[in-house]
Structures are given as C-alpha cells and as structure tokens.
Scaffold this active site. Sequence first.
Site, PDB file in Angstrom:
ATOM      1  N   TYR A 186      30.607  36.056  -2.400  1.00 29.20           N
ATOM      2  CA  TYR A 186      30.973  34.647  -2.292  1.00 29.20           C
ATOM      3  C   TYR A 186      32.359  34.569  -1.654  1.00 29.20           C
ATOM      4  O   TYR A 186      33.338  35.090  -2.216  1.00 29.20           O
ATOM      5  CB  TYR A 186      31.007  33.955  -3.663  1.00 29.20           C
ATOM      6  CG  TYR A 186      31.583  32.566  -3.534  1.00 29.20           C
ATOM      7  CD1 TYR A 186      30.951  31.612  -2.732  1.00 29.20           C
ATOM      8  CD2 TYR A 186      32.785  32.220  -4.156  1.00 29.20           C
ATOM      9  CE1 TYR A 186      31.500  30.347  -2.559  1.00 29.20           C
ATOM     10  CE2 TYR A 186      33.338  30.944  -3.988  1.00 29.20           C
ATOM     11  CZ  TYR A 186      32.684  30.021  -3.180  1.00 29.20           C
ATOM     12  OH  TYR A 186      33.231  28.781  -3.005  1.00 29.20           O
ATOM     13  N   ASN A 241       1.177   1.584   7.098  1.00 26.18           N
ATOM     14  CA  ASN A 241       0.867   0.749   5.938  1.00 26.18           C
ATOM     15  C   ASN A 241       0.797   1.558   4.655  1.00 26.18           C
ATOM     16  O   ASN A 241       0.960   1.033   3.567  1.00 26.18           O
ATOM     17  CB  ASN A 241      -0.462   0.018   6.139  1.00 26.18           C
ATOM     18  CG  ASN A 241      -0.353  -1.023   7.239  1.00 26.18           C
ATOM     19  OD1 ASN A 241       0.567  -1.829   7.242  1.00 26.18           O
ATOM     20  ND2 ASN A 241      -1.259  -0.974   8.197  1.00 26.18           N
ATOM     21  N   ARG A 291       0.797  -1.230   0.000  1.00 26.12           N
ATOM     22  CA  ARG A 291       0.000   0.000   0.000  1.00 26.12           C
ATOM     23  C   ARG A 291       0.832   1.284   0.000  1.00 26.12           C
ATOM     24  O   ARG A 291       0.300   2.371  -0.164  1.00 26.12           O
ATOM     25  CB  ARG A 291      -0.961  -0.006   1.193  1.00 26.12           C
ATOM     26  CG  ARG A 291      -2.200  -0.848   0.915  1.00 26.12           C
ATOM     27  CD  ARG A 291      -3.109  -0.905   2.112  1.00 26.12           C
ATOM     28  NE  ARG A 291      -2.611  -1.835   3.120  1.00 26.12           N
ATOM     29  CZ  ARG A 291      -3.048  -1.881   4.379  1.00 26.12           C
ATOM     30  NH1 ARG A 291      -3.974  -1.039   4.784  1.00 26.12           N
ATOM     31  NH2 ARG A 291      -2.551  -2.760   5.229  1.00 26.12           N
TER      32      ARG A 291
HETATM   33  C1  UD1 Z   1      -0.563  -8.565  12.844  1.00 30.78           C
HETATM   34  C2  UD1 Z   1      -1.111  -9.483  13.922  1.00 30.78           C
HETATM   35  C3  UD1 Z   1      -2.378  -8.886  14.482  1.00 30.78           C
HETATM   36  C4  UD1 Z   1      -2.121  -7.482  14.999  1.00 30.78           C
HETATM   37  C5  UD1 Z   1      -1.489  -6.630  13.928  1.00 30.78           C
HETATM   38  C6  UD1 Z   1      -1.041  -5.318  14.503  1.00 30.78           C
HETATM   39  C7  UD1 Z   1      -0.439 -11.714  13.281  1.00 30.78           C
HETATM   40  C8  UD1 Z   1      -0.882 -12.988  12.670  1.00 30.78           C
HETATM   41  N1  UD1 Z   1      -1.368 -10.773  13.352  1.00 30.78           N
HETATM   42  O1  UD1 Z   1      -1.521  -8.577  11.813  1.00 30.78           O
HETATM   43  O2  UD1 Z   1      -2.882  -9.684  15.530  1.00 30.78           O
HETATM   44  O3  UD1 Z   1      -3.333  -6.905  15.453  1.00 30.78           O
HETATM   45  O4  UD1 Z   1      -0.336  -7.279  13.362  1.00 30.78           O
HETATM   46  O5  UD1 Z   1      -0.639  -4.472  13.462  1.00 30.78           O
HETATM   47  O6  UD1 Z   1       0.690 -11.584  13.705  1.00 30.78           O
HETATM   48  N2  UD1 Z   1       5.857  -9.643   8.502  1.00 30.78           N
HETATM   49  C9  UD1 Z   1       6.996 -10.281   8.110  1.00 30.78           C
HETATM   50  N3  UD1 Z   1       6.905 -11.511   7.513  1.00 30.78           N
HETATM   51  C10 UD1 Z   1       5.712 -12.104   7.303  1.00 30.78           C
HETATM   52  C11 UD1 Z   1       4.537 -11.438   7.691  1.00 30.78           C
HETATM   53  C12 UD1 Z   1       4.637 -10.208   8.304  1.00 30.78           C
HETATM   54  O7  UD1 Z   1       8.092  -9.780   8.280  1.00 30.78           O
HETATM   55  O8  UD1 Z   1       5.718 -13.209   6.752  1.00 30.78           O
HETATM   56  C13 UD1 Z   1       5.943  -8.341   9.138  1.00 30.78           C
HETATM   57  C14 UD1 Z   1       5.304  -7.268   8.284  1.00 30.78           C
HETATM   58  O9  UD1 Z   1       6.309  -6.654   7.480  1.00 30.78           O
HETATM   59  C15 UD1 Z   1       4.780  -6.303   9.323  1.00 30.78           C
HETATM   60  C16 UD1 Z   1       4.442  -7.178  10.507  1.00 30.78           C
HETATM   61  O10 UD1 Z   1       5.198  -8.367  10.338  1.00 30.78           O
HETATM   62  O11 UD1 Z   1       5.754  -5.390   9.725  1.00 30.78           O
HETATM   63  C17 UD1 Z   1       2.984  -7.449  10.662  1.00 30.78           C
HETATM   64  O12 UD1 Z   1       2.549  -8.131   9.515  1.00 30.78           O
HETATM   65  P1  UD1 Z   1       1.132  -7.870   8.885  1.00 30.78           P
HETATM   66  O13 UD1 Z   1       0.955  -8.771   7.740  1.00 30.78           O
HETATM   67  O14 UD1 Z   1       0.924  -6.431   8.697  1.00 30.78           O
HETATM   68  O15 UD1 Z   1       0.210  -8.403  10.071  1.00 30.78           O
HETATM   69  P2  UD1 Z   1      -1.279  -8.014  10.311  1.00 30.78           P
HETATM   70  O16 UD1 Z   1      -2.117  -8.799   9.406  1.00 30.78           O
HETATM   71  O17 UD1 Z   1      -1.432  -6.555  10.332  1.00 30.78           O
HETATM   72 CA    CA Z   2      -0.185  -4.601   9.776  1.00 31.98          CA
END
Ligand code: UD1
Ligand code: CA
Length: 452
Positions: A363, A224, A15
């Site tokens: 200058y 995001n 995003r």
């Molecule tokens: C996650 C939480 C959710 C919480 C939210 C808060 C989980 C399953 N869910 O959801 O409970 O309310 O964050 O913002 O943890 N990332 C990685 N590798 C991956 C997946 C994610 O490095 O494979 C990193 C992303 O870059 C990000 C963070 O982990 O910085 C959170 O990942 P994201 O996919 O945004 O999780 P949410 O679905 O928002």
């Molecule tokens: Ca997130």
Amino acid sequence: MSLAVVILAAGKGTRMKSELPKVLHPIAGRPMVQHVVEAAAALEPANTVIVYGHGGERVREQVSGERLRWAEQAEQLGTGHAVAQALPELEEDVVLVLYGDVPLIRPDTLRDFVATVNDHTLALMTLTPDDPSGYGRIVRNEQGAVVRIVEQKDASDEELRIAEINTGILACTRRFLNDSLPRLSNSNAQGEYYLTDLIAMAVDAGLTVAASQPAFAWEVDGVNDRLQLARLERVYQRVQADTLMREGVTLLDPARLDVRGRATVANDVVIDVNVILEGDVTIGTGVRVGPNCLIRNATLGAGTVVEAHSVIDGAVVGEHCQVGPFARLRPGTELAARAKVGNFVETKKSQIGEGSKVNHLSYIGDSRVGRNVNVGAGTITCNYDGVNKFQTTMKDGAFIGSNSALVAPVTIGENATVGAGSVVTKDVPDNGLAVARGQQRNVDNWPRPSKK
Ligand code: UD1
Ligand code: CA
C-alpha cells in the site's frame, strides 16, 4: 432562423417500476435525458426547454447543460399539453420536439431534419418498423402526402394496417405552435391533448408535412421498461465499440467493452474482454489492456500494459508502464515512464518515479517515490494516524526490504536501504541502511514440544 428544442420528460414511466424518474435511468452511466440534452446541444440551439413533472426536482438536479430552461407540467394531460407548457419559455423561430425517453437520437439526423422547416413546412420523423402496434399511424392521401396522425387507440381497423408510424419527433415554427396548440381538444379515446393532432391542423393551414426517417431505427427507440433500457444500452455500446475499431483499436470482443463517458483511444491499442472505460479516459498508442479491468478518469501513456483485473481510477500512467494483474491505482496516482505496479498493490495520491517498481502486495499512499526505487513485497506506508494523513518520501535509488512499515511522515534517503521487516519511524540518510526489527536469536538443538 433561431432554434429552440423542447424535451418532453414529464411522464411517469410506470412500467419501469422504479422510484427513480424514468428519464434519469442511465444509459452508459448518464441519465437518458442527458443524452437527449447533449444531442440537442450539438445543434447549438438558442434555448432548450425540458418539460418535467414526475420526480421534478431530482430531474432538475441531475440534468445539466447550457441555456437549459425548465417548464413544469404538473398534470400529464398529453403530449400537446406538455409542449404547451414550454410555450411561455420560447421565443425562437423554429421549435424541435424531442423526448427524454428516446435517448439515442443522433445530432446528424436532427440537423438534416430541422433544416427542412420553414414557414410553409412542418418536419415529422416517421418510421416503418416491423411491428407498428402501439404507435400513432401516419395517414397519407392518394397523392402520398401526409394528412394526419391517428393514435392506435383511435384508429379504425383499416388505419391499424398502416405500417408507417409516428416517432413523436417533430419540428415546426414557433408561430405555428402558438396558433395551433391552444386549439387542441382532448375529445379522443384517451382524453388527452395530442400533439399529433397538429399534423391535420398544419395541413388545414396549407402547410406541407415533410416526413423523413432517421438513419438508424434505434435512434427513435423509446424506453418504457427495463428490457428496452437494456436493449438500448447494448445498441449504444455497440456504436461506441464500432467507432473505436474504425479508429484503429482492436477489441477482442466488441460486445464486451463498455464505454461510460468519453474515451480517446490511439491506434494499435488492444483491449481484452470485459473492460469498462468510465468518465474521461485517454489511452496512448500501443497500450494493451487485459481482461476485466475498470479504467476511470485516467490516462495511460503509450506502450503501457495493464494486466488482468486491474482498477485504475483517477490516475495518470506514463509511457511503457506495467500495471497489474490485480493492481488498484486510486485517485492522485501518477506513474512516470517505465514504472511497475504489480499484483495486490494499492496506490493513492502518490507519485512513482521513472523505472521504479512496487511489484507485490503493497500500500503506497500520500507518497513521493523517486526514480529507480525498489519497493519490496508487503511494504506499507502508514500514512494515517487515525486523524491526519502524512507524507512518505522515498528518494531516487532507495531500496525498501519486504514487509516494511514506513511510518509517515518519513523520508528514505537517496540510495538508502531499509532492511526487510523494518518499522521505520525516523528518516533514513542518503546511502544509509535502516534495520528496525527484533534481532534474530538462534537456540541450538532446541527440543520441539511433544505430547505428554
Ligand atoms: C406518442 C405519440 C404517438 C407516437 C409515440 C411514439 C401522441 C399523442 N402520440 O404516443 O403518435 O407513435 O409517442 O413513441 O403524441 N409526455 C409528457 N407529458 C404528457 C404526456 C407525455 O411529458 O402529458 C411525454 C412522456 O413522458 C413521453 C412522451 O411524452 O416521453 C410520449 O408520451 P407517451 O404517453 O409515451 O405517448 P405515446 O402514447 O407513446
Ligand atoms: Ca411512448
């Protein structure tokens, strides 16, 4: 107990709609993940592991810190999978999980948080925001104890009504991670290995989940998209401004100061609107900074006045100096006490002595200007022959007439005078006068051209 921090930074950041990896987008001029690295560093962990994926090499190049290690997550299979990639790099007792896109978390909050972890307790940071939609919900039992987290996409209608959410930040023992991460499954609505499933596993294993909240909700705000980035930039700047005001600085509008680096500002400094302080900036007592100034990696001595629209970059300005309006001090400029650099003057790699004045349209580059020197309007040091740079010296008490070109290398002697409009190519002796310009010739009763 020894501490390790794991920072998840592998996500794509779709995003953001950007070529730049999300966690490198800047807050206050530094990559957002760098803020997280610095907050973590304040806890003095034995080890910090960044889990990277998208834009990996760039992230590695642009993030720095002590005792940093890297773990690649080639495919983003979920937050639990991400932490699992860091496991081989971990040998400490306690592990704190942070996020590269949650940049404003404060060390004070983390310190209290980590302190609650032991062999029987997992720490979970939660929040009750106005709008919980999108987040994982904290499920508690009748006694009020946390029993699990359910992700938005897996939640029942009843669970979706839960107001308390998971911020994502948690801390537990490494041993618990070792035992539980390999047991995660991805049979859920998103087909991901959820870190959040650890909560139910902890409860099953007889651990207590200690939920606590950050002191400020913005500490756990994530980025995001660019709107959230801009919002957090303003939060960050407001916190800087409030700190400066508490320390005795007057800001004519705290919403119109940006600090991008470390600013050390003494009491009774007054800063007008639209000022940017970048890098390491030190400002002495009683300094006044006018509107629309950029001050980068510079020191301003006590009592100095910087007038509107000035750019001060890599310069050391002494006490009671006057700079601007519309002055540009470039790197290597040093002004001694009570020096004046006025409008449309550019200086570079030059020392300007006590009480000396360069007031208009000049200058001054690669120069050493003594004390009480007066540099007239439009004086140019010709320091560059197209290949090499040369020094100009103006000794104490020299007086340079307006519109003079000083062709370096050249020395203007002590108390020497240069006549206006001179092109000076030879040294001028102490107390001497140099006039190097066409002689004036007057023609009496000269008839102006007229139309034929
Ligand atoms: C996650 C939480 C959710 C919480 C939210 C808060 C989980 C399953 N869910 O959801 O409970 O309310 O964050 O913002 O943890 N990332 C990685 N590798 C991956 C997946 C994610 O490095 O494979 C990193 C992303 O870059 C990000 C963070 O982990 O910085 C959170 O990942 P994201 O996919 O945004 O999780 P949410 O679905 O928002
Ligand atoms: Ca997130």
